[in-house]
Design an enzyme around this catalytic site. Sequence first.
Site, PDB file in Angstrom:
ATOM      1  N   GLY A 190       9.698  29.546  60.932  1.00 21.93           N
ATOM      2  CA  GLY A 190      10.257  29.045  59.439  1.00 21.93           C
ATOM      3  C   GLY A 190       9.041  28.711  58.591  1.00 21.93           C
ATOM      4  O   GLY A 190       8.192  27.792  59.075  1.00 21.93           O
ATOM      5  N   GLY A 192       9.012  27.532  55.452  1.00 19.62           N
ATOM      6  CA  GLY A 192       9.446  26.522  54.569  1.00 19.62           C
ATOM      7  C   GLY A 192       8.564  25.525  54.252  1.00 19.62           C
ATOM      8  O   GLY A 192       7.223  25.584  54.811  1.00 19.62           O
ATOM      9  N   ASP A 322      21.844  15.119  50.302  1.00 23.55           N
ATOM     10  CA  ASP A 322      21.546  16.383  51.224  1.00 23.55           C
ATOM     11  C   ASP A 322      23.115  16.687  51.899  1.00 23.55           C
ATOM     12  O   ASP A 322      23.363  17.794  52.346  1.00 23.55           O
ATOM     13  CB  ASP A 322      20.914  16.242  52.351  1.00 23.55           C
ATOM     14  CG  ASP A 322      19.266  16.292  52.091  1.00 23.55           C
ATOM     15  OD1 ASP A 322      19.042  16.289  50.776  1.00 23.55           O
ATOM     16  OD2 ASP A 322      18.563  15.938  52.963  1.00 23.55           O
ATOM     17  N   HIS A 454     -10.532  15.777  28.473  1.00 25.66           N
ATOM     18  CA  HIS A 454     -11.289  16.709  28.975  1.00 25.66           C
ATOM     19  C   HIS A 454     -12.315  15.913  29.793  1.00 25.66           C
ATOM     20  O   HIS A 454     -12.952  14.730  29.347  1.00 25.66           O
ATOM     21  CB  HIS A 454     -11.859  17.533  28.076  1.00 25.66           C
ATOM     22  CG  HIS A 454     -13.273  18.260  28.515  1.00 25.66           C
ATOM     23  ND1 HIS A 454     -12.972  19.424  29.101  1.00 25.66           N
ATOM     24  CD2 HIS A 454     -14.679  17.974  28.370  1.00 25.66           C
ATOM     25  CE1 HIS A 454     -14.103  20.087  29.453  1.00 25.66           C
ATOM     26  NE2 HIS A 454     -15.144  19.025  28.855  1.00 25.66           N
TER      27      HIS A 454
END
Length: 475
Positions: A190, A192, A322, A454
């Site tokens: 996997g 991922g 989840d 910057h």
Amino acid sequence: MSQAFDVVVIGAGPGGYIAAIRAAQLGFKVACIDEWKNAAGGPAPGGTCTNVGCIPSKALLQSSEHFEHANKHFEEHGISTGKVTMDVAKMVGRKDTVVKQNNDGILYLFKKNKVAFFHGRGSFVKAVDGGYEVAVAGDKPETLVGKQVVVATGSNARQLPGVPFDEDKVLSNDGALRIGAVPKKLVLIGSGVIGLEMGSVWRRLGADVTVLEGLPTFLGAVDEQIAKEAKKAFDKQGLKIELGVQVGEVKVGKKSVTVNYTSAKGEAVALEADKLVVSIGRVPNTTGLNAEAVGLALDERGAIVVDADCKTNLPGVWAVGDVVRGPMLAHKAEEEGVAVAERIAGQHGHVNFNTIPWVIYTSPEIAWVGRTEQQLKADGVAYKAGTFPFLANGRARALGDTTGMVKFLADAKTDEILGVHIVGPMASELISEAVVAMEFKASAEDIARICHAHPSLSEATKEAALAVDKRTLNF
């Protein structure tokens, strides 16, 4: 004798503990139940994220990155170190300390916000007048009654069929975080997030790492141009990634594990390794919840069925994270937890799934929000694209890390930002600018006209936004 609460939360992962705290802040009497244990058997709230996911993996990634910098890059800065060695036990010990600090932090927040914490497994018993009876099975069994119940029980690692995790030779993300010595050969199934992050950790420390992926494309959910750029970097680092493989029999021996697979070319390969990490996704954790006792609806994956507001089929029962539909991301669970608590209070909780950022904490980091170029093409959306490489960014040169780019995708007519994709240094931090911009329906020109410091890596986002209209300030 049962204890009564306005809100009972089952699970103290990112979705659960956040929901409990927010509900308490809104004036509710709240209880939170969680069964995670530390090495001493004490409570370890935080769920997969804190205990065996986001937090410990980032600790190991940081340690391994320091080690690689000391071995390969310090000399470029005029720093002489001599031979650098890694004490894996100390590295893992530091990771455990970081995890405990997070566990303790959650317990402190519960106490501060007057959330009653119960250590044990929470499960439904029955519906009662005015709510639901919830049992706590632990060292001190309890029975709670909640007028509202929020289920946030998370997910578990998916096993290969017929190859259970033993956390010795065949590892889930849990075992991969507790490897006690650098393996000579490590195989991951996997490619991922878990596979790439764990592969990166042990590759930096000296392991020979091979990642086997069944799909023919690398990181299929990522913008194709960004994924190709990332793979070039991983190939250069020595992370071996094989795509389009078909995994067959896995043989677990006393000292090694052998993965038999068919390559994309149709060749039969037997790959022997010291450890095998299986990272083929995760499954919702509803085991032991006793959903059937109250008629809580689950889908074919075992996930709790919810509507757009995280309401289940039962009045007063919600679910987040989840264990429901949507991406299995800690920050997605947190947003749902806050939204549900506010909805219980009669407010208008909000979660915008279109602006949830994704991050892979490898080196280079990969981060994105919104739609990919391939998705826009498939949907027939007219768009403009602009890219800018970190190779042309002054801060990236000073850092010594010029890998990757920033990519903007904007609507061809309105210039509204549709997606931003980054591969390169600090992508996990840079992506937040894009999330904010998209939440406010900003155009690419808006980002291009905002003053960026910057030198900074964020100037690359400005330049990519400028490039959408074929402009640049990089003289």
